[in-house]
Design an enzyme around this catalytic site. Structure first.
Site, PDB file in Angstrom:
ATOM      1  N   CYS A 126     -16.473   7.942  -0.282  1.00 19.29           N
ATOM      2  CA  CYS A 126     -16.225   6.962   0.767  1.00 19.29           C
ATOM      3  C   CYS A 126     -15.884   7.650   2.092  1.00 19.29           C
ATOM      4  CB  CYS A 126     -15.081   6.052   0.344  1.00 19.29           C
ATOM      5  SG  CYS A 126     -14.694   4.750   1.527  1.00 19.29           S
ATOM      6  N   CYS A 174     -19.040  -1.800   4.737  1.00 15.89           N
ATOM      7  CA  CYS A 174     -19.243  -2.731   3.622  1.00 15.89           C
ATOM      8  C   CYS A 174     -18.631  -4.097   3.911  1.00 15.89           C
ATOM      9  CB  CYS A 174     -18.695  -2.154   2.319  1.00 15.89           C
ATOM     10  SG  CYS A 174     -16.905  -1.907   2.296  1.00 15.89           S
ATOM     11  N   ASP A 225       0.821  -1.212   0.000  1.00 12.57           N
ATOM     12  CA  ASP A 225       0.000   0.000   0.000  1.00 12.57           C
ATOM     13  C   ASP A 225       0.853   1.258   0.000  1.00 12.57           C
ATOM     14  OD1 ASP A 225      -2.385   1.424   0.020  1.00 12.57           O
ATOM     15  OD2 ASP A 225      -2.486   1.494   2.204  1.00 12.57           O
ATOM     16  N   CYS A 233     -20.138 -13.151  -5.436  1.00 13.68           N
ATOM     17  CA  CYS A 233     -21.048 -12.186  -4.818  1.00 13.68           C
ATOM     18  C   CYS A 233     -22.491 -12.461  -5.250  1.00 13.68           C
ATOM     19  CB  CYS A 233     -20.663 -10.751  -5.207  1.00 13.68           C
ATOM     20  SG  CYS A 233     -19.150 -10.159  -4.436  1.00 13.68           S
ATOM     21  N   CYS A 243     -23.547  -4.864   0.699  1.00 12.24           N
ATOM     22  CA  CYS A 243     -22.600  -3.755   0.812  1.00 12.24           C
ATOM     23  C   CYS A 243     -23.127  -2.497   0.125  1.00 12.24           C
ATOM     24  CB  CYS A 243     -21.235  -4.149   0.257  1.00 12.24           C
ATOM     25  SG  CYS A 243     -21.216  -4.599  -1.497  1.00 12.24           S
ATOM     26  N   CYS A 259     -26.143 -10.697  -4.329  1.00 15.31           N
ATOM     27  CA  CYS A 259     -26.077 -10.016  -3.024  1.00 15.31           C
ATOM     28  C   CYS A 259     -25.821  -8.522  -3.206  1.00 15.31           C
ATOM     29  CB  CYS A 259     -24.976 -10.634  -2.177  1.00 15.31           C
ATOM     30  SG  CYS A 259     -24.779  -9.868  -0.556  1.00 15.31           S
TER      31      CYS A 259
END
Length: 316
Positions: free
Chosen positions: A218, A249, A137, A192, A198, A195
């Site tokens: 966000c 989420c 990161d 997923c 989130c 669904c």
């Protein structure tokens, strides 16, 4: 590349690397062939073109490096992706200003960067004169894309990497090297399904059904990345008491029912994270902030940013 162990095969080297990764505390390890990420380049270009990076202008830099590992490590042949679980055994009290779980303990940058250096040292000692670089990161690397190509999971609708055995509460690290290894099959499928948990739970409607996350909406962006002193008024009443980052989420994702507490001692929650109430955060001085969070990812928002976030929450 000069090699110390001529009798060892690519399969031997790959097995060693995965064994070392477990010894160093990584929960999963996958390896992909280094190549340009042309499909990801088109998606990233579209995302940036729509301004979804907000004020995070650094995401516009080094575009070629993001999509081509050989720009980061000349002669790159393999991309090793590693996952480290950070799910905490203890949670904050429900009435406290909320901190994203990844920031409960020690700063993952420091913890994982040291492990990546050790892994590369082991590889050089056993295999030979390897050129490589580790990333966590902190550089233009599309780590989630490499994780998918390494067979470790798929990208969920919330933009997180999802692993069928572990959910999404883990850090992703990348080690790019100039040796050939045995490559894992890319992860196939998207589990997923239909669904929408989130999407429906996101307090600021940052997640679209098209599996695109608008970073500029966000809560993590507003509480960490935004450097301005004022958070937009149209966000008032939407933060659900998040002081640093946001886990909404992930908390609602069915795949995180498989999450288990991390065994990494460096990620043990700071007592202040578990015990501070609103008044404690409000009374926190800049000096104490630096003392308590000097080895925490929370220092990234700085004391002034934390104070701004607190004021904003109090206005809700």
């Amino acid at each position: 590349m000069w090699c110390l162990n001529y009798h060892l095969t690519k399969n031997d080297h790959t097995h060693q690397i995965k064994e070392w990764s477990r010894e160093l505390g990584f929960d999963h390890c996958g390896i992909a062939r280094a190549q340009r990420l042309d499909d990801d380049a088109r998606r990233l270009e579209d995302w940036l073109g729509k301004g979804m990076q907000g004020t995070m202008r650094y995401m516009e830099n080094y575009f070629d490096m993001r999509i081509d590992p050989s720009r980061l490590v000349p002669g790159a042949k393999s991309v090793i992706t590693l996952l480290m679980n950070y799910f905490p055994a203890q949670q904050q009290p429900p009435d406290s200003p909320r901190i994203a779980k990844y920031a409960y303990g020690g700063d993952y940058h420091d913890v994982i960067r040291a492990r990546l250096k050790l892994l590369l040292q082991k590889m050089r000692s056993s295999i030979g004169d390897i050129d490589g670089r580790g990333f966590v990161d902190s550089a233009p690397v599309l780590e989630r894309s490499w994780a998918v190509r390494s067979g470790l999971g798929w990208i969920g609708k919330n933009g997180n990497l999802l692993n069928r055995q572990a959910g999404s509460f883990f850090f992703i690290a990348t080690l790019i090297v100039d040796i050939q290894l045995e490559y894992d099959a890319p992860f196939a499928g998207d589990f997923c399904g239909t669904c929408r948990r989130c999407i429906d739970a996101c307090p600021t409607a940052a997640i679209s059904p098209e599996k695109v996350v608008d970073g500029s909406k966000c809560i993590s962006y507003f509480t960490i990345e935004l450097k301005e002193q004022l958070i937009p008024d149209d966000m008032k009443g939407k933060f659900e008491h998040w002081l640093f980052g946001c886990d909404t989420c992930q908390d609602v994702c069915p795949w995180n029912r498989w999450s288990t507490p991390t065994l990494e001692r460096a990620f043990t929650p700071l007592p202040e994270i578990l015990n501070f109430r609103t008044s404690d955060w409000e009374q926190l001085t800049e000096e104490k902030f630096r003392e308590i969070f000097r080895h925490s990812a929370i220092k990234r928002t700085h004391w002034a940013g934390l104070r701004r976030n607190l004021r904003f929450l109090n206005e809700d």
